[in-house]
Design a protein around this motif. Structure first.
Motif, PDB file in Angstrom:
ATOM      1  N   GLN A   5      -5.943  16.695 -12.048  1.00 52.79           N
ATOM      2  CA  GLN A   5      -4.500  16.484 -12.072  1.00 52.79           C
ATOM      3  C   GLN A   5      -3.887  16.720 -10.693  1.00 52.79           C
ATOM      4  O   GLN A   5      -3.009  15.969 -10.269  1.00 52.79           O
ATOM      5  N   LEU A   6      -4.345  17.766 -10.012  1.00 54.24           N
ATOM      6  CA  LEU A   6      -3.855  18.037  -8.656  1.00 54.24           C
ATOM      7  C   LEU A   6      -4.221  16.900  -7.707  1.00 54.24           C
ATOM      8  O   LEU A   6      -3.386  16.446  -6.924  1.00 54.24           O
ATOM      9  N   GLN A   7      -5.462  16.442  -7.775  1.00 53.94           N
ATOM     10  CA  GLN A   7      -5.903  15.354  -6.922  1.00 53.94           C
ATOM     11  C   GLN A   7      -5.071  14.098  -7.200  1.00 53.94           C
ATOM     12  O   GLN A   7      -4.626  13.421  -6.269  1.00 53.94           O
ATOM     13  N   GLN A   8      -4.827  13.802  -8.470  1.00 56.34           N
ATOM     14  CA  GLN A   8      -4.024  12.640  -8.841  1.00 56.34           C
ATOM     15  C   GLN A   8      -2.594  12.778  -8.325  1.00 56.34           C
ATOM     16  O   GLN A   8      -2.019  11.826  -7.809  1.00 56.34           O
ATOM     17  N   LEU A   9      -2.031  13.967  -8.428  1.00 53.33           N
ATOM     18  CA  LEU A   9      -0.672  14.210  -7.956  1.00 53.33           C
ATOM     19  C   LEU A   9      -0.572  14.027  -6.433  1.00 53.33           C
ATOM     20  O   LEU A   9       0.368  13.403  -5.938  1.00 53.33           O
ATOM     21  N   VAL A  10      -1.540  14.530  -5.710  1.00 50.13           N
ATOM     22  CA  VAL A  10      -1.557  14.357  -4.255  1.00 50.13           C
ATOM     23  C   VAL A  10      -1.636  12.861  -3.921  1.00 50.13           C
ATOM     24  O   VAL A  10      -0.882  12.369  -3.077  1.00 50.13           O
ATOM     25  N   CYS A  11      -2.519  12.144  -4.591  1.00 46.93           N
ATOM     26  CA  CYS A  11      -2.666  10.711  -4.331  1.00 46.93           C
ATOM     27  C   CYS A  11      -1.375   9.954  -4.661  1.00 46.93           C
ATOM     28  O   CYS A  11      -0.973   9.062  -3.904  1.00 46.93           O
ATOM     29  N   GLU A  12      -0.723  10.307  -5.752  1.00 45.40           N
ATOM     30  CA  GLU A  12       0.534   9.654  -6.109  1.00 45.40           C
ATOM     31  C   GLU A  12       1.605   9.889  -5.055  1.00 45.40           C
ATOM     32  O   GLU A  12       2.339   8.973  -4.683  1.00 45.40           O
ATOM     33  N   ARG A  13       1.697  11.115  -4.564  1.00 49.60           N
ATOM     34  CA  ARG A  13       2.682  11.428  -3.524  1.00 49.60           C
ATOM     35  C   ARG A  13       2.377  10.685  -2.232  1.00 49.60           C
ATOM     36  O   ARG A  13       3.275  10.157  -1.575  1.00 49.60           O
ATOM     37  N   LEU A  14       1.099  10.630  -1.854  1.00 52.08           N
ATOM     38  CA  LEU A  14       0.725   9.907  -0.641  1.00 52.08           C
ATOM     39  C   LEU A  14       0.976   8.406  -0.794  1.00 52.08           C
ATOM     40  O   LEU A  14       1.423   7.746   0.147  1.00 52.08           O
ATOM     41  N   GLU A  15       0.703   7.861  -1.978  1.00 53.89           N
ATOM     42  CA  GLU A  15       0.971   6.442  -2.225  1.00 53.89           C
ATOM     43  C   GLU A  15       2.460   6.138  -2.120  1.00 53.89           C
ATOM     44  O   GLU A  15       2.854   5.117  -1.545  1.00 53.89           O
ATOM     45  N   ALA A  16       3.304   7.022  -2.656  1.00 55.82           N
ATOM     46  CA  ALA A  16       4.751   6.831  -2.567  1.00 55.82           C
ATOM     47  C   ALA A  16       5.213   6.910  -1.110  1.00 55.82           C
ATOM     48  O   ALA A  16       6.016   6.078  -0.661  1.00 55.82           O
ATOM     49  N   ASP A  17       4.697   7.878  -0.368  1.00 58.38           N
ATOM     50  CA  ASP A  17       5.036   8.000   1.057  1.00 58.38           C
ATOM     51  C   ASP A  17       4.580   6.756   1.819  1.00 58.38           C
ATOM     52  O   ASP A  17       5.298   6.260   2.693  1.00 58.38           O
ATOM     53  N   LEU A  18       3.394   6.260   1.486  1.00 60.16           N
ATOM     54  CA  LEU A  18       2.851   5.077   2.149  1.00 60.16           C
ATOM     55  C   LEU A  18       3.728   3.853   1.894  1.00 60.16           C
ATOM     56  O   LEU A  18       4.054   3.114   2.823  1.00 60.16           O
ATOM     57  N   ALA A  19       4.119   3.646   0.651  1.00 62.23           N
ATOM     58  CA  ALA A  19       4.962   2.492   0.315  1.00 62.23           C
ATOM     59  C   ALA A  19       6.293   2.553   1.067  1.00 62.23           C
ATOM     60  O   ALA A  19       6.756   1.541   1.612  1.00 62.23           O
ATOM     61  N   ARG A  59       1.401   3.677  13.279  1.00 61.21           N
ATOM     62  CA  ARG A  59       0.380   4.735  13.386  1.00 61.21           C
ATOM     63  C   ARG A  59       0.458   5.681  12.191  1.00 61.21           C
ATOM     64  O   ARG A  59      -0.565   6.097  11.644  1.00 61.21           O
ATOM     65  N   ARG A  60       1.667   6.027  11.789  1.00 61.78           N
ATOM     66  CA  ARG A  60       1.842   6.936  10.648  1.00 61.78           C
ATOM     67  C   ARG A  60       1.347   6.294   9.357  1.00 61.78           C
ATOM     68  O   ARG A  60       0.758   6.976   8.519  1.00 61.78           O
ATOM     69  N   VAL A  61       1.562   4.986   9.196  1.00 57.19           N
ATOM     70  CA  VAL A  61       1.036   4.266   8.028  1.00 57.19           C
ATOM     71  C   VAL A  61      -0.476   4.424   7.976  1.00 57.19           C
ATOM     72  O   VAL A  61      -1.055   4.722   6.927  1.00 57.19           O
ATOM     73  N   GLU A  62      -1.129   4.245   9.124  1.00 54.12           N
ATOM     74  CA  GLU A  62      -2.585   4.365   9.165  1.00 54.12           C
ATOM     75  C   GLU A  62      -3.025   5.801   8.852  1.00 54.12           C
ATOM     76  O   GLU A  62      -4.020   6.014   8.163  1.00 54.12           O
ATOM     77  N   GLU A  63      -2.305   6.797   9.352  1.00 54.99           N
ATOM     78  CA  GLU A  63      -2.640   8.195   9.052  1.00 54.99           C
ATOM     79  C   GLU A  63      -2.548   8.471   7.554  1.00 54.99           C
ATOM     80  O   GLU A  63      -3.413   9.152   6.993  1.00 54.99           O
ATOM     81  N   ILE A  64      -1.516   7.954   6.908  1.00 61.15           N
ATOM     82  CA  ILE A  64      -1.367   8.183   5.467  1.00 61.15           C
ATOM     83  C   ILE A  64      -2.452   7.445   4.701  1.00 61.15           C
ATOM     84  O   ILE A  64      -2.994   7.971   3.719  1.00 61.15           O
ATOM     85  N   ARG A  65      -2.809   6.247   5.150  1.00 66.54           N
ATOM     86  CA  ARG A  65      -3.922   5.518   4.499  1.00 66.54           C
ATOM     87  C   ARG A  65      -5.211   6.329   4.581  1.00 66.54           C
ATOM     88  O   ARG A  65      -5.967   6.409   3.616  1.00 66.54           O
ATOM     89  N   GLN A  66      -5.464   6.918   5.736  1.00 64.44           N
ATOM     90  CA  GLN A  66      -6.674   7.729   5.900  1.00 64.44           C
ATOM     91  C   GLN A  66      -6.620   8.978   5.019  1.00 64.44           C
ATOM     92  O   GLN A  66      -7.631   9.366   4.423  1.00 64.44           O
ATOM     93  N   ALA A  67      -5.448   9.609   4.934  1.00 68.22           N
ATOM     94  CA  ALA A  67      -5.302  10.792   4.084  1.00 68.22           C
ATOM     95  C   ALA A  67      -5.540  10.425   2.626  1.00 68.22           C
ATOM     96  O   ALA A  67      -6.225  11.144   1.890  1.00 68.22           O
ATOM     97  N   LEU A  68      -4.993   9.306   2.214  1.00 68.05           N
ATOM     98  CA  LEU A  68      -5.162   8.851   0.831  1.00 68.05           C
ATOM     99  C   LEU A  68      -6.634   8.574   0.532  1.00 68.05           C
ATOM    100  O   LEU A  68      -7.155   8.987  -0.513  1.00 68.05           O
ATOM    101  N   ALA A  69      -7.318   7.916   1.456  1.00 68.40           N
ATOM    102  CA  ALA A  69      -8.749   7.642   1.260  1.00 68.40           C
ATOM    103  C   ALA A  69      -9.541   8.948   1.187  1.00 68.40           C
ATOM    104  O   ALA A  69     -10.445   9.087   0.348  1.00 68.40           O
ATOM    105  N   ALA A  70      -9.199   9.915   2.032  1.00 68.07           N
ATOM    106  CA  ALA A  70      -9.907  11.202   2.011  1.00 68.07           C
ATOM    107  C   ALA A  70      -9.718  11.903   0.674  1.00 68.07           C
ATOM    108  O   ALA A  70     -10.667  12.474   0.128  1.00 68.07           O
TER     109      ALA A  70
END
Length: 156
Positions: A5-19, A59-70
């Motif tokens: 659930q924590l991992q999913q929540l982090v991914c959801e937040r990063l996806e929202a930030d990315l969009a 550059r920030r978009v790419e950083e968030i993409r990398q964080a999301l993949a990690a």
């Protein structure tokens, strides 16, 4: 809240930030390439400033993409006392005067704050001094952050 659930929540937040950031980067790119952004004289820097902003946002978009993949690729394991705190471990800390903090040690996305049933969870990474200190430690160990000392109350 469990690890998945924590991992999913982090991914959801990063996806929202990315969009959100992708939309902002596109708007900045349009502003930088717009006919109205052309310099009218040697002191007019609107176009240049817009291009700097667009480049920074890209550059920030790419950083968030990398964080999301990690985070998506982070294997979630149960806490092992022999290995101690590792990536994906949730850690509860307390100072001598009773202040508490809950941290989630992750591969990326430092500073992200997540809501939890028992308060707020702050995401940190091993690149932070505190995150680096936590690696391999266990319950009862102590770490320092600036002038403060924190005891590890719980890890899971």
């Amino acid at each position: 809240m469990n690890r998945q659930q924590l991992q999913q929540l982090v991914c959801e937040r990063l996806e929202a930030d990315l969009a959100l950031l992708i939309r902002a980067a596109e708007a900045s790119h349009q502003a930088a390439t717009n006919e109205e952004s052309k310099a009218e004289n040697k002191y007019d820097t609107r176009g240049l400033e817009a291009s700097y902003l667009a480049a920074g946002q890209s550059r920030r978009v790419e950083e968030i993409r990398q964080a999301l993949a990690a985070w998506r690729n982070l294997p979630l394991r149960e806490f092992d006392e022999e290995l101690g705190i590792q990536l994906g471990t949730r850690v509860w800390l307390q100072t001598a005067d009773g202040r508490r903090q809950c941290l989630l040690l992750g591969p990326d996305g430092a500073g992200l704050k997540l809501p939890a049933d028992d308060g707020e969870i702050m995401l940190i990474t091993p690149r932070a001094p505190l995150g680096q200190q936590l690696l391999g430690l266990g319950v009862g160990d102590e770490v320092s952050a600036g002038k403060e000392r924190w005891e590890i109350l719980r890890a899971q």
